[in-house]
Design an enzyme around this catalytic site. Structure first.
Site, mmCIF file in Angstrom:
data_model
loop_
_atom_site.group_PDB
_atom_site.id
_atom_site.type_symbol
_atom_site.label_atom_id
_atom_site.label_comp_id
_atom_site.label_asym_id
_atom_site.label_seq_id
_atom_site.Cartn_x
_atom_site.Cartn_y
_atom_site.Cartn_z
ATOM 1 N N GLU A 98 0.840 -1.207 0.000
ATOM 2 C CA GLU A 98 0.000 0.000 0.000
ATOM 3 C C GLU A 98 0.870 1.250 0.000
ATOM 4 O O GLU A 98 1.981 1.236 0.529
ATOM 5 C CB GLU A 98 -0.840 0.020 1.283
ATOM 6 C CG GLU A 98 -2.309 -0.110 1.155
ATOM 7 C CD GLU A 98 -3.063 0.838 0.257
ATOM 8 O OE1 GLU A 98 -2.476 1.516 -0.619
ATOM 9 O OE2 GLU A 98 -4.285 0.906 0.419
ATOM 10 N N ASP A 102 -4.679 5.693 5.878
ATOM 11 C CA ASP A 102 -5.240 6.916 6.439
ATOM 12 C C ASP A 102 -6.321 6.521 7.453
ATOM 13 O O ASP A 102 -6.008 6.259 8.610
ATOM 14 C CB ASP A 102 -5.775 7.767 5.272
ATOM 15 C CG ASP A 102 -6.261 9.127 5.712
ATOM 16 O OD1 ASP A 102 -5.924 9.551 6.822
ATOM 17 O OD2 ASP A 102 -6.981 9.780 4.927
ATOM 18 N N LYS A 130 -0.335 7.173 8.452
ATOM 19 C CA LYS A 130 -0.678 8.479 9.026
ATOM 20 C C LYS A 130 -0.958 8.356 10.508
ATOM 21 O O LYS A 130 -1.695 7.475 10.933
ATOM 22 C CB LYS A 130 -1.908 9.068 8.325
ATOM 23 C CG LYS A 130 -1.554 9.953 7.176
ATOM 24 C CD LYS A 130 -2.716 10.837 6.773
ATOM 25 C CE LYS A 130 -2.415 11.447 5.421
ATOM 26 N NZ LYS A 130 -3.567 12.179 4.869
ATOM 27 N N VAL A 152 -0.419 14.545 1.724
ATOM 28 C CA VAL A 152 0.874 14.447 1.035
ATOM 29 C C VAL A 152 0.701 13.915 -0.394
ATOM 30 O O VAL A 152 -0.276 13.217 -0.692
ATOM 31 C CB VAL A 152 1.853 13.526 1.809
ATOM 32 C CG1 VAL A 152 2.253 14.138 3.136
ATOM 33 C CG2 VAL A 152 1.263 12.132 2.022
ATOM 34 N N ARG A 164 1.784 12.432 -8.931
ATOM 35 C CA ARG A 164 2.243 11.055 -8.669
ATOM 36 C C ARG A 164 3.712 10.867 -9.062
ATOM 37 O O ARG A 164 4.389 9.977 -8.555
ATOM 38 C CB ARG A 164 1.412 10.046 -9.469
ATOM 39 C CG ARG A 164 -0.042 9.932 -9.032
ATOM 40 C CD ARG A 164 -0.669 8.697 -9.691
ATOM 41 N NE ARG A 164 -2.122 8.704 -9.667
ATOM 42 C CZ ARG A 164 -2.867 8.267 -8.645
ATOM 43 N NH1 ARG A 164 -2.297 7.794 -7.579
ATOM 44 N NH2 ARG A 164 -4.184 8.302 -8.717
HETATM 45 P P1 IMP Z 1 -8.115 4.969 3.862
HETATM 46 O O1 IMP Z 1 -9.206 4.032 3.477
HETATM 47 O O2 IMP Z 1 -8.664 6.237 4.495
HETATM 48 O O3 IMP Z 1 -7.028 4.353 4.692
HETATM 49 O O4 IMP Z 1 -7.574 5.513 2.495
HETATM 50 C C1 IMP Z 1 -6.391 5.162 1.940
HETATM 51 C C2 IMP Z 1 -6.315 5.777 0.554
HETATM 52 O O5 IMP Z 1 -6.656 7.181 0.575
HETATM 53 C C3 IMP Z 1 -4.903 5.727 0.062
HETATM 54 O O6 IMP Z 1 -4.648 4.524 -0.601
HETATM 55 C C4 IMP Z 1 -4.820 6.945 -0.831
HETATM 56 O O7 IMP Z 1 -5.295 6.631 -2.125
HETATM 57 C C5 IMP Z 1 -5.759 7.947 -0.197
HETATM 58 N N1 IMP Z 1 -5.053 8.903 0.683
HETATM 59 C C6 IMP Z 1 -5.157 9.011 2.020
HETATM 60 N N2 IMP Z 1 -4.383 9.992 2.505
HETATM 61 C C7 IMP Z 1 -3.749 10.530 1.434
HETATM 62 C C8 IMP Z 1 -2.783 11.599 1.284
HETATM 63 O O8 IMP Z 1 -2.316 12.250 2.223
HETATM 64 N N3 IMP Z 1 -2.375 11.850 0.009
HETATM 65 C C9 IMP Z 1 -2.837 11.155 -1.077
HETATM 66 N N4 IMP Z 1 -3.729 10.154 -0.976
HETATM 67 C C10 IMP Z 1 -4.185 9.843 0.271
HETATM 68 MG MG MG Z 2 -4.070 3.943 -2.557
#
Ligand code: IMP
Ligand code: MG
Length: 193
Positions: A98, A102, A130, A152, A164
């Site tokens: 991954e 987040d 994070k 970020v 990217r």
């Molecule tokens: P989660 O389900 O909230 O853990 O989301 C994870 C996904 O959100 C990651 O795989 C990223 O695609 C996106 N994401 C979360 N935080 C960031 C960030 O700070 N920058 C860019 N993409 C993020």
């Molecule tokens: Mg992702």
């Protein structure tokens, strides 16, 4: 440095050193095992490309693309599969690669779904973790960096599909997304993933 970047959080050299370190650990842990690196599209592509070359073992690489449903269903953590794996994983040791964890929702759902396919083992390797309260708790087996709760970009991570290709991880200037929906919600739409 790109004009939209407020600060470089992790420079290129640090990324490469960390990837080499993770590669060594994974090489030690997966010797004699039938390893499948499962990359999540699109954010994990630069990371998996570098990491795979730092692992000195025979291995397979496959990708999945997933997207969370919109804001209203976000709390339920329902994730839609846009691209699935090419084959079964019941004879494989699967390591999910991954870019960033987040809220933990996406990965929580993915892990749940993959477990039902009975892999020999299922572990998680994330480049970035994070520092925030998780909506879903995730057991991370390999981690590159723990980072503050800022948005970020770079080294695979995007804002509205851009940045990217930056070779480092940078904090995006808030002015770039001011007046827009917050990036955390923007990337929830399938088109943004
Ligand atoms: P989660 O389900 O909230 O853990 O989301 C994870 C996904 O959100 C990651 O795989 C990223 O695609 C996106 N994401 C979360 N935080 C960031 C960030 O700070 N920058 C860019 N993409 C993020
Ligand atoms: Mg992702």
């Amino acid at each position: 440095m790109n004009k939209d970047i407020a600060e470089i959080l992790i420079p290129e050299a640090q990324l490469h050193a960390k990837v080499a370190e993770l590669g060594k650990q994974i090489t030690d842990d997966y010797a004699e095992k039938n390893l499948l690196l499962l990359g999540t599209l699109k954010g994990a592509v630069p990371f998996i490309a570098d990491l795979a070359r730092a692992i000195e073992l025979p291995l397979e690489i496959d990708y999945m693309a997933v997207a969370s449903y919109g804001d209203t269903t976000q709390s339920s953590g329902i994730v839609r599969i846009i691209k699935d794996l090419e084959g079964p994983i019941d004879q494989k040791h699967v390591l999910i690669i991954e870019d960033i964890i987040d809220s933990g929702l996406t990965l929580h759902y993915l892990v749940d779904m993959l477990r039902r396919r009975n892999p020999l083992s299922l572990c998680i390797c994330t480049l970035l973790n994070k520092e925030r309260e998780r909506v879903k708790s995730i057991q991370v087996d390999y981690q590159g960096f723990s980072i503050p709760d800022k948005f970020v970009v770079g080294y695979g991570l995007d804002y509205a599909q851009r940045y990217r290709n930056l070779p480092y991880i940078g904090i995006l200037k808030p002015v770039v997304y001011e007046g827009q929906p917050r990036p955390e919600t923007q990337h929830q739409s399938p088109a943004e993933k």
